[in-house]
Design an enzyme around this catalytic site. Sequence first.
Site, PDB file in Angstrom:
ATOM      1  N   GLY A 215      48.192  20.618  42.852  1.00 48.73           N
ATOM      2  CA  GLY A 215      48.139  22.047  42.557  1.00 48.73           C
ATOM      3  C   GLY A 215      47.963  22.277  41.074  1.00 48.73           C
ATOM      4  O   GLY A 215      47.956  21.343  40.266  1.00 48.73           O
ATOM      5  N   CYS A 242      49.572  14.032  42.558  1.00 45.68           N
ATOM      6  CA  CYS A 242      49.230  14.819  41.382  1.00 45.68           C
ATOM      7  C   CYS A 242      50.410  15.709  40.958  1.00 45.68           C
ATOM      8  O   CYS A 242      51.436  15.210  40.549  1.00 45.68           O
ATOM      9  CB  CYS A 242      47.951  15.614  41.641  1.00 45.68           C
ATOM     10  SG  CYS A 242      47.141  16.207  40.133  1.00 45.68           S
ATOM     11  N   GLN A 246      54.655  14.997  39.813  1.00 44.70           N
ATOM     12  CA  GLN A 246      55.377  15.606  38.698  1.00 44.70           C
ATOM     13  C   GLN A 246      56.601  16.380  39.196  1.00 44.70           C
ATOM     14  O   GLN A 246      57.683  16.309  38.600  1.00 44.70           O
ATOM     15  CB  GLN A 246      54.438  16.524  37.926  1.00 44.70           C
ATOM     16  CG  GLN A 246      53.228  15.821  37.341  1.00 44.70           C
ATOM     17  CD  GLN A 246      52.088  16.773  37.062  1.00 44.70           C
ATOM     18  OE1 GLN A 246      52.287  17.977  36.905  1.00 44.70           O
ATOM     19  NE2 GLN A 246      50.868  16.256  37.007  1.00 44.70           N
ATOM     20  N   GLY A 286      46.551  18.304  34.098  1.00 40.24           N
ATOM     21  CA  GLY A 286      46.778  18.528  32.677  1.00 40.24           C
ATOM     22  C   GLY A 286      48.209  18.266  32.253  1.00 40.24           C
ATOM     23  O   GLY A 286      48.546  18.401  31.072  1.00 40.24           O
ATOM     24  N   TYR A 287      49.069  17.901  33.217  1.00 38.59           N
ATOM     25  CA  TYR A 287      50.463  17.553  32.943  1.00 38.59           C
ATOM     26  C   TYR A 287      50.712  16.151  33.481  1.00 38.59           C
ATOM     27  O   TYR A 287      49.982  15.665  34.348  1.00 38.59           O
ATOM     28  CB  TYR A 287      51.420  18.547  33.600  1.00 38.59           C
ATOM     29  CG  TYR A 287      51.350  19.940  33.007  1.00 38.59           C
ATOM     30  CD1 TYR A 287      52.302  20.389  32.092  1.00 38.59           C
ATOM     31  CD2 TYR A 287      50.320  20.799  33.356  1.00 38.59           C
ATOM     32  CE1 TYR A 287      52.229  21.655  31.543  1.00 38.59           C
ATOM     33  CE2 TYR A 287      50.224  22.071  32.808  1.00 38.59           C
ATOM     34  CZ  TYR A 287      51.187  22.497  31.902  1.00 38.59           C
ATOM     35  OH  TYR A 287      51.097  23.755  31.348  1.00 38.59           O
ATOM     36  N   HIS A 324      44.147  11.225  42.791  1.00 38.55           N
ATOM     37  CA  HIS A 324      43.836  11.722  44.128  1.00 38.55           C
ATOM     38  C   HIS A 324      43.300  10.591  45.005  1.00 38.55           C
ATOM     39  O   HIS A 324      42.106  10.282  44.969  1.00 38.55           O
ATOM     40  CB  HIS A 324      42.801  12.849  44.050  1.00 38.55           C
ATOM     41  CG  HIS A 324      43.375  14.149  43.609  1.00 38.55           C
ATOM     42  ND1 HIS A 324      43.868  15.086  44.491  1.00 38.55           N
ATOM     43  CD2 HIS A 324      43.577  14.659  42.369  1.00 38.55           C
ATOM     44  CE1 HIS A 324      44.329  16.126  43.816  1.00 38.55           C
ATOM     45  NE2 HIS A 324      44.165  15.882  42.523  1.00 38.55           N
ATOM     46  N   GLU A 326      42.699  10.561  48.072  1.00 44.74           N
ATOM     47  CA  GLU A 326      41.739  11.045  49.079  1.00 44.74           C
ATOM     48  C   GLU A 326      40.337  11.194  48.501  1.00 44.74           C
ATOM     49  O   GLU A 326      39.375  11.419  49.238  1.00 44.74           O
ATOM     50  CB  GLU A 326      42.210  12.382  49.655  1.00 44.74           C
ATOM     51  CG  GLU A 326      41.958  13.595  48.794  1.00 44.74           C
ATOM     52  CD  GLU A 326      42.866  13.719  47.592  1.00 44.74           C
ATOM     53  OE1 GLU A 326      42.594  14.586  46.738  1.00 44.74           O
ATOM     54  OE2 GLU A 326      43.851  12.948  47.498  1.00 44.74           O
TER      55      GLU A 326
END
Length: 360
Positions: A215, A242, A246, A286-287, A324, A326
């Site tokens: 997300g 992803c 986090q 981006g994190y 990712h 997938e």
Amino acid sequence: MSDAYLALEDGRVVEARGRVPGRTRGELVFTTAYTGYEESLTDPSYEEQVLTFSYPLIGNYGVRAERFESDRIHPRAAVAREFTEEVVEWLAEEDVPAVDHLDTRDLVTSIREEGAMKVGIAVGDDATPEAAKEELAKCKGMSEHTEIGAQVTTPEPTTYEGDGDTTVTLIDCGAKQSIVDSLVQRGATVHVLPYDASPEDVKALDTDILFISNGPGDPENYEPTHELVDAFTGDVPMAGICLGQQIIASALGGTTEKMAFGHRGVNQPVRDIETGRVVMTTQNHGYTVADPGEHLTVTQLNVNDDTAEGLASDELNVITRQYHPEAHPGPNDTLDFFDDVLAMVESEGNGRKRPVVASD
């Protein structure tokens, strides 16, 4: 054709050719992927961002809806050296401003040197540099988008039936459809719930595996999802991709941080610490996890910058990936992650042993 202006946070105003009119703003980022523009543009992880394609020609194999990862385009604007007419028509249908005929190499270099930056965009016959600057002045940083999860999550619970016995509850923080497809193809029945689902919602499904999706935005802005991780850690096997990695790390006492320009592309090398095997991966974030905390172990690292690409806990039955697996687009080197996720459900004899969910 019309005029277009991009007002950058570093003070520059870049002139371009307008392809789809409009005014907007967002965080300027880039992807190095040379295919997969349909998947990238429909990836919810690009919400509130302006996506720049480093590959010079976008649209050279058309637009096909079966490749979409969601039901709409998520970047607030699209930037390329050149868009084909078919892509421009698609962007126009969704009212997404688009510009081309500018030096995208210079933009990418600026982002790599200065970091992802705010940008204001004005496109159209009446576009001016001042209008772009007005948009820039209203632009928020990504961590300021505190309700971004609500913008991308499923509006209501949805179930995808598999032909096996395992059930997965996927918490949708902006999930790509390919994640659901990868699980269903392996026989799992997938219950997709909103990011702010309650522990009671999950308990009612008697689920085998809790899966936190990818997300957009700052993982610290997903407090309801943190609460789900807290509620089920150690009781239900847990996986994340992803943003999901986090969130899980943060909920279990780790820390996260914003990266300078992130990882976005299909050629990020990742090394498995135990085996030494290196795989090429698809990434869009981006994190990152700065410190996994005391409960999780780093199992995989990015070869380029040593950021955490995989976390695990045998004791808590948790495995996560920053990339990712997938793909879509990208290499298929890591599809076996979904087999590993489903293998977390213990079996006894010919039946299945469901994990025990703690009661209040």
